[in-house]
Design a protein around this motif. Structure first.
Motif, short mmCIF file in Angstrom:
data_model
loop_
_atom_site.label_atom_id
_atom_site.label_comp_id
_atom_site.label_asym_id
_atom_site.label_seq_id
_atom_site.Cartn_x
_atom_site.Cartn_y
_atom_site.Cartn_z
N PHE A 13 -65.73 0.09 -40.17
CA PHE A 13 -64.33 0.89 -40.67
C PHE A 13 -64.21 0.25 -42.12
CE2 PHE A 13 -60.12 1.90 -41.13
CZ PHE A 13 -60.26 3.43 -40.84
N GLU A 14 -64.00 -0.85 -42.36
CA GLU A 14 -63.41 -1.74 -43.16
C GLU A 14 -64.57 -2.00 -44.72
OE1 GLU A 14 -60.43 -2.64 -43.66
OE2 GLU A 14 -59.68 -2.34 -41.53
N SER A 15 -65.70 -1.61 -44.13
CA SER A 15 -66.82 -1.66 -45.15
C SER A 15 -67.28 -0.44 -45.71
CB SER A 15 -67.90 -2.47 -44.82
OG SER A 15 -67.64 -3.92 -44.52
N SER A 16 -66.43 0.49 -45.54
CA SER A 16 -66.95 1.95 -45.96
C SER A 16 -65.77 2.73 -46.75
CB SER A 16 -66.89 2.69 -44.53
OG SER A 16 -68.03 2.43 -43.87
N GLU A 17 -66.18 3.40 -47.52
CA GLU A 17 -65.40 3.89 -48.64
C GLU A 17 -64.77 5.22 -48.07
OE1 GLU A 17 -65.17 6.67 -52.79
OE2 GLU A 17 -66.88 5.17 -52.33
N LYS A 18 -65.47 6.09 -47.01
CA LYS A 18 -64.93 7.20 -46.19
C LYS A 18 -65.14 6.90 -44.76
CE LYS A 18 -64.74 12.17 -47.02
NZ LYS A 18 -65.09 13.29 -47.77
N ARG A 19 -64.27 7.42 -44.02
CA ARG A 19 -64.37 7.08 -42.53
C ARG A 19 -64.20 8.59 -41.85
NH1 ARG A 19 -60.17 3.19 -44.11
NH2 ARG A 19 -61.41 1.35 -44.73
N ILE A 20 -65.17 9.08 -40.85
CA ILE A 20 -65.13 10.26 -40.52
C ILE A 20 -65.26 10.19 -38.85
CG2 ILE A 20 -66.48 12.44 -40.11
CD1 ILE A 20 -67.27 12.44 -42.99
N LEU A 21 -64.34 10.83 -37.91
CA LEU A 21 -64.30 10.55 -36.55
C LEU A 21 -64.55 11.73 -35.94
CD1 LEU A 21 -63.25 8.58 -34.08
CD2 LEU A 21 -60.97 9.91 -34.40
N LEU A 22 -65.63 11.56 -35.03
CA LEU A 22 -66.02 12.82 -34.29
C LEU A 22 -65.54 12.63 -32.89
CD1 LEU A 22 -68.45 11.90 -36.46
CD2 LEU A 22 -69.74 13.36 -35.21
N VAL A 23 -65.00 13.51 -32.24
CA VAL A 23 -64.37 13.58 -31.04
C VAL A 23 -64.25 14.80 -30.25
CG1 VAL A 23 -63.02 11.37 -31.07
CG2 VAL A 23 -61.98 13.59 -32.00
#
Length: 281
Positions: free
Chosen positions: A220-230
């Motif tokens: 999470f901290e090493s990414s520019e964009k974060r996408i959650l799938l739930v």
């Protein structure tokens, strides 16, 4: 008990609605997670269950005795195991069979955010695994993952540069985690991180494994964009360890069928929610 009736008993138990009483709800959610973990791994020491779920030995035995009485698990000499008729080959095989249609719908929408040339983190979830089929059309790509299952799925894909994260291997999730894994992640910077988790409680994302939370947080901290799938069932479950608030994600993808009040609540909290349509039969 026949295999069909045993599997049905497991499905019925895993689908039980959480009671209104918060203590009972936590208890049922924890027992469902114990069943899922044991079904995935085949057998777990009771002492390991106390560590994994942060519960006392007395509580662990009480939970397990209830599950044994229901015919879902068996307990012998400090080890709890899946019954022979319900034992599955591995964690990812077991997890991938649950909410498969929902996972496929989420994966298709998530893949639409990928652009050729990007470097992306994939977590070890079976939801994110469903994105693999869409990657050839997005190539060239660099995929970084701690999941042995994802590595196996992608290893022969053309124009996909696969970077496998090492560390301590955990059989129950078929993935590498731990300090070594996090150190490798910290030396990388990806365009996107795709992740799924166990539960959403009060607008926060949770998982039952502290080690997994730490590993995914490093991505999470090493990414520019974060996408959650739930999928919608994650809003009905409980887990122990907090991972992130929903508004920390750039996109939260839920499946069609997620209750509208839940979707509206997220929007009211300024969460960028995208609904993945389910395909008609």
């Amino acid at each position: 008990m026949t295999q069909a009736s045993q599997n049905n008993a497991v499905d019925v138990f895993m689908a039980e609605a959480l009671p209104s009483d918060s203590r009972q709800a936590r208890q049922l959610a924890r027992r469902q997670l114990i069943v899922e973990a044991v079904m995935a791994e085949g057998a777990i020491r009771i002492e390991d269950i106390t560590d994994r779920f942060s519960i006392s030995l007395m509580t662990a035995h009480r939970d397990i005795d209830e599950l044994v009485e229901r015919g879902l698990l068996r307990k012998t000499r400090g080890v709890v195991s899946a019954t022979p008729t319900s034992l599955v080959e591995s964690s990812d095989v077991y997890r991938s069979t649950r909410q498969l249609e929902e996972k496929c719908a989420l994966a298709e929408v998530a893949a639409s955010y990928i652009e050729p040339g990007q470097a992306i983190f994939f977590d070890d979830s079976t939801t994110v695994l469903q994105m693999a089929r869409y990657l050839p059309s997005k190539a060239p790509l660099t995929v970084i993952t701690n999941s042995l299952t994802v590595m196996t799925e992608l290893k022969e894909m053309r124009d996909i540069t696969l970077m496998g994260l090492g560390g301590q291997f955990y059989n129950w999730c078929n993935a590498f985690m731990g300090q070594m894994t996090r150190k490798e992640i910290a030396n990388l910077q990806a365009d996107m991180f795709f992740v799924s988790m166990s539960a959403i409680i009060d607008d926060r994302v949770f998982h039952q494994s502290a080690e997994m939370v730490e590993t995914k947080r490093a991505m999470f901290e090493s990414s520019e964009k974060r996408i959650l799938l739930v999928d919608h069932t994650k809003f009905e479950r409980r887990a122990l360890h907090s991972f992130a608030h929903l508004d920390e994600f750039d996109v939260v993808i839920v499946n069609q069928g997620t209750p509208l009040p839940i979707i509206q609540r997220m929007k009211d909290k300024n969460v960028n929610v995208v609904v993945a349509p389910m395909k008609a039969d």
